[in-house]
Design a protein around this motif. Structure first.
Motif, PDB file in Angstrom:
ATOM      1  N   MET A  68       0.752  -1.493   0.110  1.00 54.12           N
ATOM      2  CA  MET A  68       0.279   0.372  -0.275  1.00 54.12           C
ATOM      3  C   MET A  68       0.640   1.131  -0.429  1.00 54.12           C
ATOM      4  O   MET A  68       0.651   1.795  -1.244  1.00 54.12           O
ATOM      5  CB  MET A  68      -0.722   0.158   1.539  1.00 54.12           C
ATOM      6  CG  MET A  68      -1.758   1.315   1.581  1.00 54.12           C
ATOM      7  SD  MET A  68      -3.286   1.221   0.009  1.00 54.12           S
ATOM      8  CE  MET A  68      -4.091   2.299   0.352  1.00 54.12           C
ATOM      9  N   ILE A  69       2.006   1.386   0.559  1.00 52.49           N
ATOM     10  CA  ILE A  69       2.795   2.288   0.733  1.00 52.49           C
ATOM     11  C   ILE A  69       3.658   2.655  -0.508  1.00 52.49           C
ATOM     12  O   ILE A  69       3.759   3.585  -0.938  1.00 52.49           O
ATOM     13  CB  ILE A  69       3.840   2.964   2.075  1.00 52.49           C
ATOM     14  CG1 ILE A  69       3.058   2.114   3.928  1.00 52.49           C
ATOM     15  CG2 ILE A  69       5.126   3.259   1.716  1.00 52.49           C
ATOM     16  CD1 ILE A  69       2.147   3.774   4.356  1.00 52.49           C
ATOM     17  N   ILE A  70       4.123   1.572  -1.388  1.00 52.47           N
ATOM     18  CA  ILE A  70       4.217   1.428  -1.990  1.00 52.47           C
ATOM     19  C   ILE A  70       3.608   1.971  -3.058  1.00 52.47           C
ATOM     20  O   ILE A  70       4.014   3.020  -4.385  1.00 52.47           O
ATOM     21  CB  ILE A  70       5.284  -0.065  -2.821  1.00 52.47           C
ATOM     22  CG1 ILE A  70       6.185   0.209  -1.956  1.00 52.47           C
ATOM     23  CG2 ILE A  70       5.723   0.164  -4.123  1.00 52.47           C
ATOM     24  CD1 ILE A  70       7.435   0.644  -1.557  1.00 52.47           C
ATOM     25  N   SER A  71       2.542   1.876  -3.380  1.00 48.30           N
ATOM     26  CA  SER A  71       1.340   2.062  -4.385  1.00 48.30           C
ATOM     27  C   SER A  71       1.522   3.730  -3.789  1.00 48.30           C
ATOM     28  O   SER A  71       0.552   4.047  -5.052  1.00 48.30           O
ATOM     29  CB  SER A  71       0.381   1.354  -3.993  1.00 48.30           C
ATOM     30  OG  SER A  71      -0.774   1.532  -3.233  1.00 48.30           O
ATOM     31  N   ARG A  72       1.441   4.313  -2.997  1.00 52.76           N
ATOM     32  CA  ARG A  72       0.869   5.707  -3.015  1.00 52.76           C
ATOM     33  C   ARG A  72       2.738   6.117  -3.123  1.00 52.76           C
ATOM     34  O   ARG A  72       2.828   6.640  -1.962  1.00 52.76           O
ATOM     35  CB  ARG A  72       0.497   6.376  -1.848  1.00 52.76           C
ATOM     36  CG  ARG A  72      -0.675   7.552  -1.597  1.00 52.76           C
ATOM     37  CD  ARG A  72      -1.192   7.535  -0.535  1.00 52.76           C
ATOM     38  NE  ARG A  72      -2.020   7.513  -0.772  1.00 52.76           N
ATOM     39  CZ  ARG A  72      -3.078   7.412   0.435  1.00 52.76           C
ATOM     40  NH1 ARG A  72      -2.675   8.135   1.046  1.00 52.76           N
ATOM     41  NH2 ARG A  72      -4.883   7.000   0.160  1.00 52.76           N
ATOM     42  N   SER A  97       3.616   9.706  -3.077  1.00 50.77           N
ATOM     43  CA  SER A  97       3.735  10.772  -2.617  1.00 50.77           C
ATOM     44  C   SER A  97       4.313  10.480  -1.206  1.00 50.77           C
ATOM     45  O   SER A  97       5.380  10.773  -0.245  1.00 50.77           O
ATOM     46  CB  SER A  97       2.159  11.863  -2.967  1.00 50.77           C
ATOM     47  OG  SER A  97       1.849  10.783  -1.943  1.00 50.77           O
ATOM     48  N   THR A  98       3.300   9.472  -0.306  1.00 47.62           N
ATOM     49  CA  THR A  98       3.270   9.234   1.042  1.00 47.62           C
ATOM     50  C   THR A  98       4.930   8.575   1.246  1.00 47.62           C
ATOM     51  O   THR A  98       5.882   8.425   2.036  1.00 47.62           O
ATOM     52  CB  THR A  98       2.760   8.018   1.337  1.00 47.62           C
ATOM     53  OG1 THR A  98       1.151   8.883   0.740  1.00 47.62           O
ATOM     54  CG2 THR A  98       2.937   7.460   2.511  1.00 47.62           C
ATOM     55  N   TYR A  99       4.930   6.949   0.303  1.00 41.14           N
ATOM     56  CA  TYR A  99       6.484   6.799   0.116  1.00 41.14           C
ATOM     57  C   TYR A  99       7.323   7.751   0.173  1.00 41.14           C
ATOM     58  O   TYR A  99       8.844   7.481   0.910  1.00 41.14           O
ATOM     59  CB  TYR A  99       6.700   5.692  -0.889  1.00 41.14           C
ATOM     60  CG  TYR A  99       8.372   4.786  -0.974  1.00 41.14           C
ATOM     61  CD1 TYR A  99       7.967   4.268  -0.461  1.00 41.14           C
ATOM     62  CD2 TYR A  99       8.882   5.316  -2.340  1.00 41.14           C
ATOM     63  CE1 TYR A  99       9.013   3.413  -0.473  1.00 41.14           C
ATOM     64  CE2 TYR A  99       9.576   4.249  -2.250  1.00 41.14           C
ATOM     65  CZ  TYR A  99      10.262   3.687  -1.212  1.00 41.14           C
ATOM     66  OH  TYR A  99      10.921   3.168  -1.530  1.00 41.14           O
ATOM     67  N   GLN A 100       7.942   8.745  -0.991  1.00 33.26           N
ATOM     68  CA  GLN A 100       8.744   9.685  -0.853  1.00 33.26           C
ATOM     69  C   GLN A 100       8.760  10.448   0.454  1.00 33.26           C
ATOM     70  O   GLN A 100       9.852  10.904   0.644  1.00 33.26           O
ATOM     71  CB  GLN A 100       8.823  10.762  -1.657  1.00 33.26           C
ATOM     72  CG  GLN A 100       8.497  10.270  -3.740  1.00 33.26           C
ATOM     73  CD  GLN A 100      10.139   9.309  -4.225  1.00 33.26           C
ATOM     74  OE1 GLN A 100      10.581  10.623  -3.208  1.00 33.26           O
ATOM     75  NE2 GLN A 100      10.192   8.191  -4.700  1.00 33.26           N
ATOM     76  N   SER A 130      -5.822  11.693   2.194  1.00 34.00           N
ATOM     77  CA  SER A 130      -4.721  11.107   2.091  1.00 34.00           C
ATOM     78  C   SER A 130      -3.752  11.741   2.449  1.00 34.00           C
ATOM     79  O   SER A 130      -2.535  11.318   3.322  1.00 34.00           O
ATOM     80  CB  SER A 130      -4.139  10.956   0.304  1.00 34.00           C
ATOM     81  OG  SER A 130      -4.786  12.252  -0.550  1.00 34.00           O
ATOM     82  N   GLU A 131      -3.780  12.898   2.856  1.00 32.05           N
ATOM     83  CA  GLU A 131      -2.920  14.218   3.477  1.00 32.05           C
ATOM     84  C   GLU A 131      -3.055  13.636   5.222  1.00 32.05           C
ATOM     85  O   GLU A 131      -1.886  13.960   5.510  1.00 32.05           O
ATOM     86  CB  GLU A 131      -3.501  15.704   3.340  1.00 32.05           C
ATOM     87  CG  GLU A 131      -3.115  15.905   2.259  1.00 32.05           C
ATOM     88  CD  GLU A 131      -4.425  15.406   1.175  1.00 32.05           C
ATOM     89  OE1 GLU A 131      -4.108  16.161  -0.616  1.00 32.05           O
ATOM     90  OE2 GLU A 131      -5.264  15.006   1.545  1.00 32.05           O
ATOM     91  N   LEU A 132      -4.302  13.592   5.378  1.00 29.82           N
ATOM     92  CA  LEU A 132      -4.121  13.578   6.738  1.00 29.82           C
ATOM     93  C   LEU A 132      -3.278  12.163   7.336  1.00 29.82           C
ATOM     94  O   LEU A 132      -2.476  11.811   8.289  1.00 29.82           O
ATOM     95  CB  LEU A 132      -5.977  13.243   7.303  1.00 29.82           C
ATOM     96  CG  LEU A 132      -5.943  12.695   8.947  1.00 29.82           C
ATOM     97  CD1 LEU A 132      -4.679  13.970   9.630  1.00 29.82           C
ATOM     98  CD2 LEU A 132      -7.307  12.876   9.287  1.00 29.82           C
ATOM     99  N   THR A 133      -3.174  10.891   6.639  1.00 28.17           N
ATOM    100  CA  THR A 133      -2.971   9.792   6.412  1.00 28.17           C
ATOM    101  C   THR A 133      -1.444   9.845   6.566  1.00 28.17           C
ATOM    102  O   THR A 133      -0.845   8.778   7.294  1.00 28.17           O
ATOM    103  CB  THR A 133      -3.311   8.671   5.549  1.00 28.17           C
ATOM    104  OG1 THR A 133      -4.759   8.661   5.211  1.00 28.17           O
ATOM    105  CG2 THR A 133      -2.960   7.480   5.700  1.00 28.17           C
ATOM    106  N   ASP A 134      -1.074  10.580   5.791  1.00 25.45           N
ATOM    107  CA  ASP A 134       0.568  10.864   6.008  1.00 25.45           C
ATOM    108  C   ASP A 134       0.626  11.428   6.776  1.00 25.45           C
ATOM    109  O   ASP A 134       2.373  11.408   7.051  1.00 25.45           O
ATOM    110  CB  ASP A 134       0.724  11.466   4.423  1.00 25.45           C
ATOM    111  CG  ASP A 134       0.648  11.328   3.300  1.00 25.45           C
ATOM    112  OD1 ASP A 134       0.501   9.850   2.858  1.00 25.45           O
ATOM    113  OD2 ASP A 134       0.861  11.677   2.244  1.00 25.45           O
TER     114      ASP A 134
END
Length: 204
Positions: free
Chosen positions: A1-5, A7-10, A125-129
């Motif tokens: 899941m992390i790799i698929s998003r 922006s989160t991974y970066q 997604s921002e809050l998840t990050d």
């Protein structure tokens, strides 16, 4: 899941500038990030929760069965290698409301397994990050410098140790960095084995 998003991974990779070490490992465990030797993080949304559940649950497309699977199977499998788990659920209000209605089942399952469970609900997604980075950052502040840097690639010794269900990559690194003999480690209590580790491992 992390790799698929991406922006989160970066953003997670960027935390290396703040003292965290990010190491990737292929895992059979249903987690997205191993934050410390004791704590893991799993992230679900309305699209992937069925994919992370069993085939029967996925076919039924029933959220309650997916939550039941997390409580009965996912947390059980994680309890062998971790004493704590962070669950993040991301989605619209109706999805989050259903999760909250079932949260007692998750907390009860974790308690019966002797696990500390933290549950977060995110509407974007921002809050998840923000939640993920905060969890990583808090742990990094507490554990930086306890052990030497973790190898970027899995070593043969790490591969051997992680074949045991109760040993995850970070606890394996702690063992290999302790300088003690393996027989001594096997005599340790579970709590002693999973004491703090400074690295962060992202599962692919």
């Amino acid at each position: 899941m992390i790799i698929s998003r991406r922006s989160t991974y970066q953003k997670i990779l960027a935390m290396e500038k703040e003292g965290a070490q990010v190491v990737e490992r292929d895992l059979n465990l249903p987690v997205d990030v191993i934050i410390s030797a004791a704590v893991c993080l799993a992230w679900y949304d309305c699209r992937n929760i069925g994919k992370k559940a069993t085939a029967r649950d996925e076919a039924s497309s029933c959220l309650s069965l997916c939550v039941e699977n997390i409580a009965a199977n996912v947390l059980t499998s994680l309890s062998f290698a971790f004493s704590g788990c962070i669950l993040i659920f991301e989605g619209e209000s109706s999805f989050l409301a259903a999760i909250l209605e079932s949260s007692d089942e998750l907390y009860a399952a974790a308690a019966s397994l002797g696990m500390d469970l933290q549950l977060f609900c995110s509407y974007s997604s921002e809050l998840t990050d923000e939640i993920i980075l905060s969890c990583i950052g808090n742990t990094t502040k507490l554990t930086t410098g306890i052990y030497p840097k973790m190898p970027e690639s899995e070593t043969l010794a790490e591969s051997f140790l992680t074949a045991f269900p109760s040993i995850n990559p970070l606890s394996a690194h702690a063992i290999l960095s302790s300088g003690g003999m393996l027989v001594e480690f096997l005599e340790w209590s579970h709590e002693h084995r999973i004491q703090g580790n400074p690295e962060i491992s992202c599962s692919c």
